[in-house]
Design a protein around this motif. Structure first.
Motif, PDB file in Angstrom:
ATOM      1  N   LEU A 154       0.839  -1.196   0.000  1.00  0.00           N
ATOM      2  CA  LEU A 154       0.000   0.000   0.000  1.00  0.00           C
ATOM      3  C   LEU A 154       0.877   1.249   0.000  1.00  0.00           C
ATOM      4  O   LEU A 154       1.868   1.313   0.720  1.00  0.00           O
ATOM      5  N   PHE A 155       0.517   2.230  -0.827  1.00  0.00           N
ATOM      6  CA  PHE A 155       1.250   3.497  -0.848  1.00  0.00           C
ATOM      7  C   PHE A 155       0.291   4.629  -1.203  1.00  0.00           C
ATOM      8  O   PHE A 155      -0.807   4.413  -1.727  1.00  0.00           O
ATOM      9  N   GLU A 156       0.723   5.855  -0.872  1.00  0.00           N
ATOM     10  CA  GLU A 156      -0.072   7.044  -1.178  1.00  0.00           C
ATOM     11  C   GLU A 156       0.645   7.884  -2.223  1.00  0.00           C
ATOM     12  O   GLU A 156       1.872   7.952  -2.242  1.00  0.00           O
ATOM     13  N   ALA A 157      -0.138   8.529  -3.089  1.00  0.00           N
ATOM     14  CA  ALA A 157       0.433   9.379  -4.134  1.00  0.00           C
ATOM     15  C   ALA A 157      -0.469  10.579  -4.369  1.00  0.00           C
ATOM     16  O   ALA A 157      -1.701  10.461  -4.340  1.00  0.00           O
ATOM     17  N   GLU A 158       0.164  11.737  -4.579  1.00  0.00           N
ATOM     18  CA  GLU A 158      -0.586  12.935  -4.959  1.00  0.00           C
ATOM     19  C   GLU A 158      -0.682  12.935  -6.479  1.00  0.00           C
ATOM     20  O   GLU A 158       0.340  12.959  -7.169  1.00  0.00           O
ATOM     21  N   ILE A 159      -1.903  12.874  -6.999  1.00  0.00           N
ATOM     22  CA  ILE A 159      -2.069  12.685  -8.446  1.00  0.00           C
ATOM     23  C   ILE A 159      -2.895  13.811  -9.073  1.00  0.00           C
ATOM     24  O   ILE A 159      -3.632  14.533  -8.397  1.00  0.00           O
ATOM     25  N   HIS A 198     -13.048   6.737  -8.804  1.00  0.00           N
ATOM     26  CA  HIS A 198     -13.513   6.544  -7.429  1.00  0.00           C
ATOM     27  C   HIS A 198     -12.863   5.314  -6.794  1.00  0.00           C
ATOM     28  O   HIS A 198     -12.077   4.598  -7.433  1.00  0.00           O
ATOM     29  N   ARG A 199     -13.200   5.064  -5.557  1.00  0.00           N
ATOM     30  CA  ARG A 199     -12.677   3.924  -4.811  1.00  0.00           C
ATOM     31  C   ARG A 199     -13.067   2.612  -5.500  1.00  0.00           C
ATOM     32  O   ARG A 199     -14.174   2.455  -5.985  1.00  0.00           O
ATOM     33  N   GLY A 200     -12.116   1.661  -5.538  1.00  0.00           N
ATOM     34  CA  GLY A 200     -12.362   0.376  -6.179  1.00  0.00           C
ATOM     35  C   GLY A 200     -11.919   0.315  -7.627  1.00  0.00           C
ATOM     36  O   GLY A 200     -11.858  -0.771  -8.217  1.00  0.00           O
ATOM     37  N   PHE A 201     -11.566   1.481  -8.223  1.00  0.00           N
ATOM     38  CA  PHE A 201     -11.106   1.521  -9.618  1.00  0.00           C
ATOM     39  C   PHE A 201      -9.728   0.867  -9.725  1.00  0.00           C
ATOM     40  O   PHE A 201      -8.874   1.068  -8.865  1.00  0.00           O
ATOM     41  N   GLN A 202      -9.503   0.064 -10.761  1.00  0.00           N
ATOM     42  CA  GLN A 202      -8.211  -0.600 -10.962  1.00  0.00           C
ATOM     43  C   GLN A 202      -7.464   0.041 -12.131  1.00  0.00           C
ATOM     44  O   GLN A 202      -8.046   0.265 -13.191  1.00  0.00           O
ATOM     45  N   GLY A 236       8.953   4.222 -12.241  1.00  0.00           N
ATOM     46  CA  GLY A 236      10.278   3.747 -12.647  1.00  0.00           C
ATOM     47  C   GLY A 236      10.142   2.465 -13.446  1.00  0.00           C
ATOM     48  O   GLY A 236       9.406   2.405 -14.434  1.00  0.00           O
ATOM     49  N   ASN A 237      10.833   1.407 -13.014  1.00  0.00           N
ATOM     50  CA  ASN A 237      10.742   0.134 -13.735  1.00  0.00           C
ATOM     51  C   ASN A 237       9.623  -0.765 -13.198  1.00  0.00           C
ATOM     52  O   ASN A 237       9.457  -1.894 -13.657  1.00  0.00           O
ATOM     53  N   VAL A 238       8.854  -0.259 -12.226  1.00  0.00           N
ATOM     54  CA  VAL A 238       7.731  -1.032 -11.674  1.00  0.00           C
ATOM     55  C   VAL A 238       6.499  -0.831 -12.553  1.00  0.00           C
ATOM     56  O   VAL A 238       6.141   0.302 -12.890  1.00  0.00           O
ATOM     57  N   ARG A 239       5.860  -1.943 -12.926  1.00  0.00           N
ATOM     58  CA  ARG A 239       4.617  -1.887 -13.707  1.00  0.00           C
ATOM     59  C   ARG A 239       3.687  -2.968 -13.176  1.00  0.00           C
ATOM     60  O   ARG A 239       3.951  -4.161 -13.346  1.00  0.00           O
ATOM     61  N   GLN A 240       2.606  -2.558 -12.496  1.00  0.00           N
ATOM     62  CA  GLN A 240       1.695  -3.533 -11.905  1.00  0.00           C
ATOM     63  C   GLN A 240       0.304  -2.915 -11.729  1.00  0.00           C
ATOM     64  O   GLN A 240       0.175  -1.693 -11.557  1.00  0.00           O
ATOM     65  N   THR A 241      -0.710  -3.760 -11.755  1.00  0.00           N
ATOM     66  CA  THR A 241      -2.077  -3.299 -11.521  1.00  0.00           C
ATOM     67  C   THR A 241      -2.268  -3.010 -10.031  1.00  0.00           C
ATOM     68  O   THR A 241      -1.805  -3.762  -9.175  1.00  0.00           O
ATOM     69  N   ALA A 242      -2.934  -1.898  -9.756  1.00  0.00           N
ATOM     70  CA  ALA A 242      -3.215  -1.508  -8.370  1.00  0.00           C
ATOM     71  C   ALA A 242      -4.670  -1.078  -8.252  1.00  0.00           C
ATOM     72  O   ALA A 242      -5.269  -0.585  -9.212  1.00  0.00           O
ATOM     73  N   THR A 243      -5.226  -1.241  -7.060  1.00  0.00           N
ATOM     74  CA  THR A 243      -6.609  -0.847  -6.784  1.00  0.00           C
ATOM     75  C   THR A 243      -6.613   0.452  -5.999  1.00  0.00           C
ATOM     76  O   THR A 243      -5.784   0.658  -5.111  1.00  0.00           O
ATOM     77  N   VAL A 244      -7.560   1.345  -6.334  1.00  0.00           N
ATOM     78  CA  VAL A 244      -7.725   2.588  -5.570  1.00  0.00           C
ATOM     79  C   VAL A 244      -8.455   2.239  -4.274  1.00  0.00           C
ATOM     80  O   VAL A 244      -9.620   1.845  -4.281  1.00  0.00           O
ATOM     81  N   HIS A 270      -4.845   6.548  -2.204  1.00  0.00           N
ATOM     82  CA  HIS A 270      -4.220   5.358  -1.642  1.00  0.00           C
ATOM     83  C   HIS A 270      -4.342   4.227  -2.663  1.00  0.00           C
ATOM     84  O   HIS A 270      -5.457   3.853  -3.051  1.00  0.00           O
ATOM     85  N   PHE A 271      -3.190   3.700  -3.101  1.00  0.00           N
ATOM     86  CA  PHE A 271      -3.171   2.587  -4.049  1.00  0.00           C
ATOM     87  C   PHE A 271      -2.699   1.319  -3.344  1.00  0.00           C
ATOM     88  O   PHE A 271      -1.859   1.379  -2.441  1.00  0.00           O
ATOM     89  N   LYS A 272      -3.207   0.158  -3.805  1.00  0.00           N
ATOM     90  CA  LYS A 272      -2.743  -1.121  -3.274  1.00  0.00           C
ATOM     91  C   LYS A 272      -2.471  -2.070  -4.434  1.00  0.00           C
ATOM     92  O   LYS A 272      -3.337  -2.296  -5.279  1.00  0.00           O
ATOM     93  N   PHE A 273      -1.222  -2.608  -4.494  1.00  0.00           N
ATOM     94  CA  PHE A 273      -0.871  -3.575  -5.535  1.00  0.00           C
ATOM     95  C   PHE A 273      -1.678  -4.858  -5.347  1.00  0.00           C
ATOM     96  O   PHE A 273      -1.953  -5.268  -4.208  1.00  0.00           O
ATOM     97  N   ILE A 274      -2.031  -5.527  -6.456  1.00  0.00           N
ATOM     98  CA  ILE A 274      -2.881  -6.708  -6.324  1.00  0.00           C
ATOM     99  C   ILE A 274      -2.122  -8.035  -6.453  1.00  0.00           C
ATOM    100  O   ILE A 274      -2.640  -9.070  -6.058  1.00  0.00           O
TER     101      ILE A 274
END
Length: 593
Positions: free
Chosen positions: A506-511, A521-525, A531-539, A557-561
């Motif tokens: 889990l991490f936070e980002a100002e977007i 909204h919340r629940g959007f994927q 950088g070199n990280v590429r992965q699907t995350a849930t809001v 707040h994003f969370k990697f799945i």
């Protein structure tokens, strides 16, 4: 980042041409390309709307103590003590420019263009040549200009490029990402530049760049490929026309341009974004076809480069297929897009070698300048101007920043993974910080379980040449011996065991939401690129809001799945899903305990 950059990602085809001034920039060249007014104020000069060639300024900015640019009024018959001091000074300037320096002869330290007589100029250039020989460098006179001064004798000033002779692979290496719509001629242009032969009009030049059979059959790039163009200490092009292998090019080149050929088709957009975020390009070259203009993914690629703050220059290709009117229409179209709010760029048309030198120097000093080249890969028209530009193009970071990165602990980003017969597992990527040596013990991760595994760097190669030491900012491949390849994946990092790396789900980002058809909204994927990280995350949550619309900002707040990742606070973030796109930066991590 101005939220109006979202216009570049939207579906609208027509954008208003709102022309604004941009921040004034420092011009280190002898020629000024364009008068630039202060940010936010409209320019009074109506002719600024047109592409203009450069004019002679009365003086240059005062000499800076740091950097790789030195002013010298004259260098006529210096004493031995003075000569030693001058040679030491040249060594310092070369160090500041990572092996390159520019000397302005006939210019006082305050920037006044005094000029020299023909005899004094020859004597000064001879002294400069002796100084360069002493420090192991070559000199190339870029241009000479007559100046008006209080004298009846004609006086000249000269601009001279000093470049170190290659020594133990310590050449200057710049990375240029190649962007543009499908069928705009990106791969063909790179084939012509790196192979040294013009195209036949049917794509022969691009065949050497393709990595897959379906690319050859369709003529469309789907993967990331790398091509190199070298310049020796005298500024001459070194490519495959005179060298059989990449090793020979590296051995004779003092400066190397690594072109990162990215895909233009929209269905390969994730590959293009990965190339921009992972390989850390110094510059981006946007290729636009003269006959189709701004079409397809052109506007989107321009927006991506701007969002990631990569300086961009533009090449208008295929001018041999079009009438002069069609080329001018494409240039006007580019000018409108570059000057619209959110871009605020100053287009600079490069018409001759003088403009190319000026463009290269101003481009690195002032991010608002956008050089534009018009050329043909079939007839070779104006191809030399692009080579002059690449030859002069200076590095963005100075030696002080490089030293600071090298003092930090080792961190290598894994972008590619191979298995080589008789060598074992090999990883390719970029050393983000520190120094990496043969035989060094590192840890790699995070794995799917969030662990880091120990490994040993058996050998290092840069541009297919063996290398004992890798420094921060350099790209290379590392041989890991019999390390299990199944434990590796793109997006991992190899770091010093002393670093104690933190990983998170889990991490936070100002977007900033650049474009979204409905509400975010919340629940959007979304697919997150950091950088070199590429992965699907849930809001997981939006701070202070329940939903976001195009152009709005929020802390999300994003969370990697799939698995945890190694991230750093302050890293640039880009996310996408279908037509949804947004940018921002990581503000807080929730480490795995």
């Amino acid at each position: 980042m101005d939220t109006r950059v979202a216009d570049l990602f939207g579906t609208c085809s027509g954008c208003k041409s709102s022309i604004q001034g941009v921040g004034s920039c420092i011009n280190y060249g002898i020629m000024a390309s364009k008068k630039v007014c202060k940010s936010g104020k409209k320019t009074k000069n109506r002719s600024a709307r047109q592409f203009k060639s450069s004019n002679n300024p009365p003086y240059l900015p005062p000499e800076a103590e740091e950097g790789n640019i030195e002013y010298k009024l004259k260098l006529v018959n210096p004493t031995q003590y003075r000569f030693e001091h001058l040679a030491t000074q040249m060594k310092w300037r070369l160090q500041e420019g990572k092996g390159e320096a520019v000397y302005q002869i006939g210019v006082e330290d305050n920037g006044l263009l005094v000029g020299l007589s023909e005899e004094d100029m020859k004597a000064s250039l001879r002294t400069l040549h002796r100084m360069a020989e002493k420090v192991g460098a070559d000199i190339t006179v870029l241009r000479e200009r007559e100046v008006e001064y209080d004298s009846h004798i004609p006086r000249k000033i000269a601009e001279v490029l000093i470049r170190k002779v290659p020594d133990d692979q310590q050449f200057l290496d710049l990375r240029v990402a190649v962007l543009g719509n499908v069928d705009s001629g990106k791969s063909t242009l790179l084939g012509v530049l790196t192979q040294g032969e013009l195209d036949n009009g049917r794509g022969r030049a691009r065949l050497n760049l393709f990595r897959h059979l379906h690319e050859i059959q369709s003529g469309r790039t789907s993967s990331i490929s790398f091509e190199i163009l070298g310049f020796n200490s005298k500024g001459e092009v070194v490519n495959y026309s005179e060298s059989r292998t990449a090793e020979e090019i590296c051995e004779s080149a003092s400066k190397m341009i690594t072109f990162i050929d990215l895909a233009g088709h929209h269905k390969y957009l994730k590959t293009t974004i990965f190339g921009l975020t992972s390989y850390c390009p110094d510059f981006a070259m946007l290729v636009v076809s003269a006959n189709t203009g701004i079409a397809g993914t052109t506007r989107e690629h321009l927006g991506l480069a701007m969002a990631l703050k990569v300086p961009i220059f533009i090449v208008v290709s295929k001018v041999d297929l079009c009438t002069k009117g069609t080329v001018e229409r494409t240039l006007r179209q580019l000018e409108r897009v570059l000057k619209q709010p959110g871009c605020n760029k100053v287009p600079m048309m490069v018409c001759n070698s003088d403009d190319a030198v000026t463009a290269a120097q101003q481009f690195a000093q002032c991010p608002s300048i956008t050089p534009i080249f018009t050329l043909s890969s079939v007839s070779g028209e104006n191809l030399d101007l692009l080579k002059v530009f690449c030859n002069i193009l200076p590095p963005l970071s100075n030696s002080k920043e490089q030293e600071e990165l090298m003092q930090q602990l080792t961190e290598f980003q894994v972008d590619e993974i191979y298995t080589v017969p008789d060598v074992g597992t090999v990883v390719g990527g970029t050393l983000y910080s520190g120094i990496c040596r043969e035989g060094e013990q590192l840890v790699v991760g995070p794995t799917h379980e969030g662990e880091f595994k120990r490994l040993t760097v058996c050998s290092i190669q840069r541009n297919r040449l063996a290398c004992r030491v890798l420094r921060a900012g350099q790209a290379a491949t590392l041989a890991l011996g019999d390390f299990d390849r199944s434990l590796l994946r793109k997006g991992m990092v190899m770091v010093s065991p002393e670093m104690n790396p933190t990983i998170c789900w889990l991490f936070e980002a100002e977007i900033v939401l650049l474009f979204h058809a409905k509400t975010f909204h919340r629940g959007f994927q979304v697919t997150v690129h950091v950088g070199n990280v590429r992965q699907t995350a849930t809001v997981e949550a939006l701070q202070g809001k329940t939903e976001l619309r195009t152009g709005e900002k929020a802390v999300v707040h994003f969370k990697f799945i799939k698995h945890p990742e190694y991230l750093k606070v302050g890293a640039k973030l880009l996310f996408r899903e279908g037509v949804t796109k947004g940018i921002g930066q990581v503000t807080r991590l929730h480490p795995v305990t």
